[in-house]
Write a protein that holds these residues in place. Structure first.
Motif, PDB file in Angstrom:
ATOM      1  N   CYS A  25       0.814  -1.099  -0.043  1.00  0.00           N
ATOM      2  CA  CYS A  25       0.032  -0.053  -0.045  1.00  0.00           C
ATOM      3  C   CYS A  25       0.903   1.263  -0.016  1.00  0.00           C
ATOM      4  CB  CYS A  25      -0.918   0.022   1.201  1.00  0.00           C
ATOM      5  SG  CYS A  25      -0.161   0.652   2.648  1.00  0.00           S
ATOM      6  N   CYS A  29       3.017  -0.993   3.694  1.00  0.00           N
ATOM      7  CA  CYS A  29       2.226  -2.437   4.395  1.00  0.00           C
ATOM      8  C   CYS A  29       2.263  -3.415   3.267  1.00  0.00           C
ATOM      9  CB  CYS A  29       0.910  -2.153   4.649  1.00  0.00           C
ATOM     10  SG  CYS A  29       0.522  -0.891   5.799  1.00  0.00           S
ATOM     11  N   CYS A  44      -6.256  -2.288   2.400  1.00  0.00           N
ATOM     12  CA  CYS A  44      -5.080  -2.421   3.499  1.00  0.00           C
ATOM     13  C   CYS A  44      -5.925  -2.471   5.131  1.00  0.00           C
ATOM     14  CB  CYS A  44      -4.174  -1.376   3.180  1.00  0.00           C
ATOM     15  SG  CYS A  44      -2.977  -1.348   4.626  1.00  0.00           S
ATOM     16  N   CYS A  47      -4.689   0.928   6.841  1.00  0.00           N
ATOM     17  CA  CYS A  47      -5.096   2.339   6.533  1.00  0.00           C
ATOM     18  C   CYS A  47      -6.170   2.635   5.494  1.00  0.00           C
ATOM     19  CB  CYS A  47      -3.766   2.814   5.620  1.00  0.00           C
ATOM     20  SG  CYS A  47      -3.290   2.278   4.039  1.00  0.00           S
TER      21      CYS A  47
HETATM   22 ZN   LIG Z   1      -1.730   0.399   4.331  1.00  0.00          ZN
END
Ligand SMILES: [Zn+2]
Ligand SMILES: [Zn+2]
Length: 102
Positions: A25, A29, A44, A47
């Motif tokens: 992401c 991540c 994700c 987030c």
């Molecule tokens: Zn993320």
């Protein structure tokens, strides 16, 4: 510089720097393609953003010392398995907002 994390955050599958299965992401991540397409539904869990394939950092020093030999992949494992039911609720909540408005 992009942190090339060593494993999928959910299933801990190894993701070598040249893996075509690594997804990231915008916050880096890192998950495997199977988890992103399966339980994460391209959302994700940290987030709420989407994923893109992780670029491959060259293993060879083609130009100007910009390669894995000088900037190696991270070895710090982040293994935080996702609660599938909670994530499904998160995805459902986000589904009311178009991807370009999130
Ligand atoms: Zn993320
Ligand atoms: Zn995975």
């Amino acid at each position: 510089m992009l942190e090339l994390r060593p494993t999928c955050e959910n299933c801990n599958k190894p993701l070598l720097p040249d893996s075509l299965e690594a997804r990231i992401c915008s916050y880096e991540c890192t998950f495997c393609a199977a988890c992103v397409d399966g339980i994460l539904a391209n959302v994700c869990p940290n987030c709420g953003g989407g994923f893109t394939p992780r670029p491959i950092r060259p293993a060879r020093n083609w130009r100007g010392e910009n390669f894995l030999g000088k900037d190696p992949a991270s070895t710090r494992v982040k293994h935080r398995p996702v609660d599938a039911a909670a994530h499904a609720r998160f995805v459902a909540a986000l589904a009311n907002t178009p991807p370009d408005k999130r």
